[in-house]
Design an enzyme around this catalytic site. Structure first.
Site, PDB file in Angstrom:
ATOM      1  N   ALA A 196     -11.133  -5.457  -6.902  1.00  0.00           N
ATOM      2  CA  ALA A 196     -11.509  -4.367  -5.996  1.00  0.00           C
ATOM      3  C   ALA A 196     -11.359  -2.996  -6.652  1.00  0.00           C
ATOM      4  CB  ALA A 196     -10.657  -4.440  -4.738  1.00  0.00           C
ATOM      5  N   CYS A 231      -0.311  -4.368   4.970  1.00  0.00           N
ATOM      6  CA  CYS A 231       0.540  -5.378   5.601  1.00  0.00           C
ATOM      7  C   CYS A 231       1.918  -5.408   4.941  1.00  0.00           C
ATOM      8  CB  CYS A 231      -0.130  -6.749   5.556  1.00  0.00           C
ATOM      9  SG  CYS A 231      -0.573  -7.282   3.912  1.00  0.00           S
ATOM     10  N   PHE A 271     -11.490  -6.620  -0.150  1.00  0.00           N
ATOM     11  CA  PHE A 271     -10.455  -7.640   0.077  1.00  0.00           C
ATOM     12  C   PHE A 271     -10.868  -8.459   1.310  1.00  0.00           C
ATOM     13  CE2 PHE A 271      -8.366  -3.871  -1.737  1.00  0.00           C
ATOM     14  CZ  PHE A 271      -7.774  -4.390  -2.874  1.00  0.00           C
TER      15      PHE A 271
HETATM   16  N1  SAH Z   1      -9.370  -8.894   5.101  1.00  0.00           N
HETATM   17  C1  SAH Z   1      -9.012 -10.283   5.027  1.00  0.00           C
HETATM   18  C2  SAH Z   1      -7.620 -10.528   4.503  1.00  0.00           C
HETATM   19  C3  SAH Z   1      -7.356  -9.994   3.127  1.00  0.00           C
HETATM   20  S1  SAH Z   1      -5.986 -10.751   2.336  1.00  0.00           S
HETATM   21  C4  SAH Z   1      -9.165 -10.910   6.408  1.00  0.00           C
HETATM   22  O1  SAH Z   1      -9.204 -10.177   7.396  1.00  0.00           O
HETATM   23  O2  SAH Z   1      -9.224 -12.131   6.494  1.00  0.00           O
HETATM   24  C5  SAH Z   1      -6.072 -10.059   0.760  1.00  0.00           C
HETATM   25  C6  SAH Z   1      -7.193 -10.562  -0.109  1.00  0.00           C
HETATM   26  O3  SAH Z   1      -7.197  -9.765  -1.277  1.00  0.00           O
HETATM   27  C7  SAH Z   1      -7.094 -11.996  -0.593  1.00  0.00           C
HETATM   28  O4  SAH Z   1      -8.253 -12.686  -0.198  1.00  0.00           O
HETATM   29  C8  SAH Z   1      -7.034 -11.898  -2.126  1.00  0.00           C
HETATM   30  O5  SAH Z   1      -7.806 -12.902  -2.768  1.00  0.00           O
HETATM   31  C9  SAH Z   1      -7.650 -10.548  -2.370  1.00  0.00           C
HETATM   32  N2  SAH Z   1      -7.241  -9.826  -3.584  1.00  0.00           N
HETATM   33  C10 SAH Z   1      -6.017  -9.671  -4.100  1.00  0.00           C
HETATM   34  N3  SAH Z   1      -6.040  -8.833  -5.155  1.00  0.00           N
HETATM   35  C11 SAH Z   1      -7.337  -8.446  -5.322  1.00  0.00           C
HETATM   36  C12 SAH Z   1      -8.017  -7.583  -6.214  1.00  0.00           C
HETATM   37  N4  SAH Z   1      -7.360  -6.915  -7.162  1.00  0.00           N
HETATM   38  N5  SAH Z   1      -9.339  -7.410  -6.061  1.00  0.00           N
HETATM   39  C13 SAH Z   1     -10.014  -8.060  -5.099  1.00  0.00           C
HETATM   40  N6  SAH Z   1      -9.425  -8.883  -4.219  1.00  0.00           N
HETATM   41  C14 SAH Z   1      -8.112  -9.081  -4.321  1.00  0.00           C
END
Ligand code: SAH
Length: 401
Positions: A285, A345, A232
């Site tokens: 993910a 979060c 993520f």
């Molecule tokens: N770690 C990042 C923030 C993550 S926010 C930082 O520090 O900037 C959450 C992220 O999860 C988003 O970018 C979104 O696109 C991604 N996301 C949501 N569901 C997901 C999934 N099932 N698999 C992969 N990424 C996912």
């Protein structure tokens, strides 16, 4: 500027004894179910809050549609709301001057935690981003006062508004589009902990960076080594902080625009990274972790920073299962002595519940976990001790054996 009534003329909102108890316990919200009468209170009005007998409890912002009908702004009478706003904005800026270091990007105003309910302001170097989440903050004279004060105090090249369409709908506010409200500049670069990032208010995801993780990036970077996986990864916040001390870093996200930005951000840090190998993978993910675990992939550090799985209390069970699955898979893939950085979060998942979930994942994966740091949100996102909703981020760093 349109006239805003003085305290003597403020519409009165009477609340039940349960509402009174809530305010007396230090909270600032009163739910709609605790409103006894709000006759003559227009949507977004500044109101005088009283108990059922008419005893004054303070001044509040009233919403005609939100479940949170009352957000207290002062326990004293308020005569001039725009003047109070200006003062609070100045105080929020001053608060950060003492606390925020090593960055030109931080949250300047965090809603209730800065006694400005419904107002969120972030600074990305010379571009200021503004979010308005309540009827009261959306009124024209109030908006003007906010924008003028931010412009004068922060002297940014521009101010952009980020609109949350869902919130506007819930607050029955007319639709607006995101965009510039002052100046011309829509993109800039900013840095935190010596790492550079691009901010673009109109292109891509328009969400900006996760400023609440700034101190956790620096904390995680202290333990980085070997091969790291940032799951993520969004625009590369953790990955780019880890890269300096790792041999290889892979970032995973399901959003292509986020990964494109991550790639651009890596470019901005080339000097620091010295041609370090970074890989950005577009994938779900859950699927990727499953595949990598069955392919016996191993890492020295794994970061898990998923979006909020529990948006409401109802989602809690499903959310906990999601967190557990992710953490379980990550634990299986860490080499002995490896580091897990795991975040949530979701406000609805407490720190205790999150640690319990992690404990269960450790048992199920037959790994021992030692807590290295149990962390929260960066200090420019203050937590108001009597308003628990202002604290939401958990970031647990542990050593896995
Ligand atoms: N770690 C990042 C923030 C993550 S926010 C930082 O520090 O900037 C959450 C992220 O999860 C988003 O970018 C979104 O696109 C991604 N996301 C949501 N569901 C997901 C999934 N099932 N698999 C992969 N990424 C996912």
């Amino acid at each position: 500027m349109a006239a805003i009534p003085k305290q003597a003329e403020l519409p009165k909102v009477r609340i039940s004894s349960r509402g009174v108890m809530r305010l007396k316990s230090g909270h600032v919200w009163v739910y709609r179910s605790d409103i006894v009468s709000a006759d003559g209170a227009a949507p977004g009005a500044v109101v005088s809050v009283t108990d059922e007998r008419g005893k004054k409890l303070g001044a509040a912002l009233y919403s005609s549609s939100s479940q949170i009908a009352i957000r207290l702004i002062s326990r004293e009478p308020v005569g001039d709301f725009p003047a109070l706003l200006r003062q609070r904005i100045a105080e929020a800026i001053a608060y950060r001057e003492n606390l925020v270091r090593d960055t030109d990007a931080y949250r300047v105003i965090f809603s209730e935690a800065d006694f400005l309910p419904g107002l969120i302001v972030d600074r990305y170097n010379d571009v200021v981003s503004l979010q308005i989440l309540t009827q009261a903050m959306d009124g024209e004279p109030v908006r003007e006062a906010i924008i003028a004060e931010l412009a004068q105090r922060l002297k940014p090249a521009s101010i952009v508004e980020r609109v949350d369409a869902r919130v506007r709908e819930l607050e029955t506010l007319p639709p607006r589009v995101s965009g510039l409200v002052r100046g011309e500049k829509t993109a800039t670069t900013f840095s935190m902990n010596g790492v550079h990032f691009r901010y673009d208010a109109v292109e891509g995801q328009k969400t900006g960076a996760f400023l609440d993780q700034r101190e956790n990036y620096a904390a995680a970077a202290q333990y980085a080594r070997g091969e790291a996986l940032d799951v993520f990864c969004y625009q590369g916040g953790f990955a780019l902080h880890l890269a300096g001390s790792c041999t290889q870093v892979s970032g995973v996200d399901s959003s292509r625009p986020a990964l494109e930005m991550a790639e651009q951000n890596a470019g901005l840090n080339q000097g620091r990274l010295g041609g370090k190998e970074m890989e950005w993978i577009e994938a779900n993910a859950f699927d990727l972790l499953k595949d990598y675990a069955s392919a016996s992939r191993r890492y020295d550090m794994i970061v898990l920073d998923p979006p909020a799985f529990a948006k409401s209390k109802r989602d809690l069970d499903a959310a906990m299962r999601g967190y557990k699955e992710l953490n379980l898979r990550a634990l299986k893939m860490l080499r002995p002595g490896g580091i897990l950085v795991t975040c949530s979060c979701s406000y609805h998942v407490s720190r205790t519940e999150f640690l319990e979930m992690l404990g269960e994942a450790a048992v199920d994966s037959r790994r021992s976990l030692r807590l290295v740091e149990v962390r929260g949100q960066a200090r420019d996102h203050p937590i108001l001790v009597n308003v628990p909703e202002t604290g939401y981020l958990k970031c647990v760093i542990s050593s896995v054996s």
